[in-house]
Design a protein around this motif. Structure first.
Motif, short mmCIF file in Angstrom:
data_model
loop_
_atom_site.label_atom_id
_atom_site.label_comp_id
_atom_site.label_asym_id
_atom_site.label_seq_id
_atom_site.Cartn_x
_atom_site.Cartn_y
_atom_site.Cartn_z
N UNK A 1 8.30 27.00 9.64
CA UNK A 1 8.79 26.93 8.27
C UNK A 1 8.19 25.69 7.61
N UNK A 2 8.38 25.53 6.32
CA UNK A 2 7.84 24.38 5.58
C UNK A 2 8.31 23.08 6.24
N UNK A 3 7.37 22.15 6.44
CA UNK A 3 7.69 20.83 6.98
C UNK A 3 7.86 20.75 8.48
N UNK A 4 7.45 21.79 9.20
CA UNK A 4 7.61 21.81 10.66
C UNK A 4 6.65 20.86 11.35
N UNK A 5 7.12 20.27 12.45
CA UNK A 5 6.26 19.41 13.25
C UNK A 5 5.65 20.19 14.41
N UNK A 6 6.17 21.40 14.67
CA UNK A 6 5.60 22.24 15.72
C UNK A 6 5.82 23.72 15.42
N UNK B 1 0.86 -1.18 0.00
CA UNK B 1 0.00 0.00 0.00
C UNK B 1 0.90 1.23 0.00
N UNK B 2 0.65 2.13 -0.91
CA UNK B 2 1.43 3.36 -0.99
C UNK B 2 0.76 4.44 -0.14
N UNK B 3 1.58 5.13 0.62
CA UNK B 3 1.08 6.23 1.45
C UNK B 3 1.76 7.50 0.96
N UNK B 4 0.97 8.50 0.69
CA UNK B 4 1.52 9.76 0.23
C UNK B 4 1.70 10.68 1.44
N UNK B 5 2.87 11.24 1.59
CA UNK B 5 3.18 12.11 2.72
C UNK B 5 3.41 13.52 2.18
N UNK C 1 -0.15 12.78 12.76
CA UNK C 1 -1.31 13.63 12.48
C UNK C 1 -1.73 13.48 11.03
N UNK C 2 -3.02 13.61 10.78
CA UNK C 2 -3.53 13.45 9.42
C UNK C 2 -3.64 14.77 8.67
N UNK C 3 -3.46 15.91 9.38
CA UNK C 3 -3.50 17.20 8.69
C UNK C 3 -2.65 18.22 9.43
N UNK C 4 -2.39 19.31 8.77
CA UNK C 4 -1.59 20.39 9.35
C UNK C 4 -2.53 21.41 10.00
N UNK C 5 -2.07 21.99 11.11
CA UNK C 5 -2.84 23.02 11.81
C UNK C 5 -2.10 24.35 11.72
N UNK C 6 -2.85 25.42 11.60
CA UNK C 6 -2.25 26.76 11.55
C UNK C 6 -1.59 27.11 12.87
N UNK C 7 -0.46 27.78 12.81
CA UNK C 7 0.19 28.27 14.01
C UNK C 7 -0.64 29.43 14.57
N UNK D 1 3.94 20.09 5.71
CA UNK D 1 3.09 21.23 6.06
C UNK D 1 3.68 22.49 5.44
N UNK D 2 2.81 23.39 5.03
CA UNK D 2 3.23 24.68 4.49
C UNK D 2 3.78 25.55 5.63
N UNK D 3 4.53 26.57 5.29
CA UNK D 3 5.01 27.52 6.29
C UNK D 3 3.80 28.13 6.99
N UNK D 4 3.92 28.32 8.31
CA UNK D 4 2.81 28.87 9.08
C UNK D 4 1.86 27.81 9.61
N UNK D 5 2.17 26.53 9.30
CA UNK D 5 1.37 25.40 9.78
C UNK D 5 2.31 24.33 10.30
N UNK D 6 1.80 23.44 11.14
CA UNK D 6 2.62 22.37 11.69
C UNK D 6 1.77 21.14 11.93
#
Length: 116
Positions: A33-38, A3-7, A20-26, A10-15
């Motif tokens: 920055x882009x790809x932040x986990x927090x 099974x392929x999973x697409x990853x 997590x299944x989606x990015x949340x706004x800071x 997160x855009x800048x300003x989100x983490x």
């Protein structure tokens, strides 16, 4: 069967935290920055609006004392902020007749016969 999973990053300003299944706004006072986990708190002397990718320096005449500021405060009367990015205002030399108005970038000398 594989099974392929697409990853997605997160855009800048989100983490997004691990799993997590989606990015949340800071929130305001933080950035990412882009790809932040927090989201990271803005440092003293800076602020941000929600979903920020960078923090902004407080302008001359204003300051932000604590980290994670959502806005900057104007320097109080008798104090000033001569440069951007200040985290505490400087006091005017009131003993030699200098003062300022709220939000000042510098102090001025009162005329003879006037006082503060």
């Amino acid at each position: 069967l594989v099974q392929l999973v697409q990853i997605f990053a997160c855009a800048a300003g989100k983490a997004s935290g691990a799993g997590a299944s989606k990015c949340a706004s800071c929130v305001a006072g933080t950035y990412s920055v882009v790809g932040s986990s927090e989201c990271i708190a803005c440092s003293s002397g800076t602020f941000s609006n929600a979903s920020a990718e960078i923090c902004t320096n407080c302008t001359k005449g204003t300051y932000a004392r604590s980290s994670g500021s959502r806005s900057c405060e104007p320097a109080p009367t008798g104090w000033y902020c001569p440069k951007p990015g200040m985290y505490t205002p400087l006091e005017c030399d009131k003993y030699n007749g200098y003062s300022s108005l709220q939000g000042a970038k510098g102090c001025f000398l009162a005329k003879r016969g006037y006082y503060w």
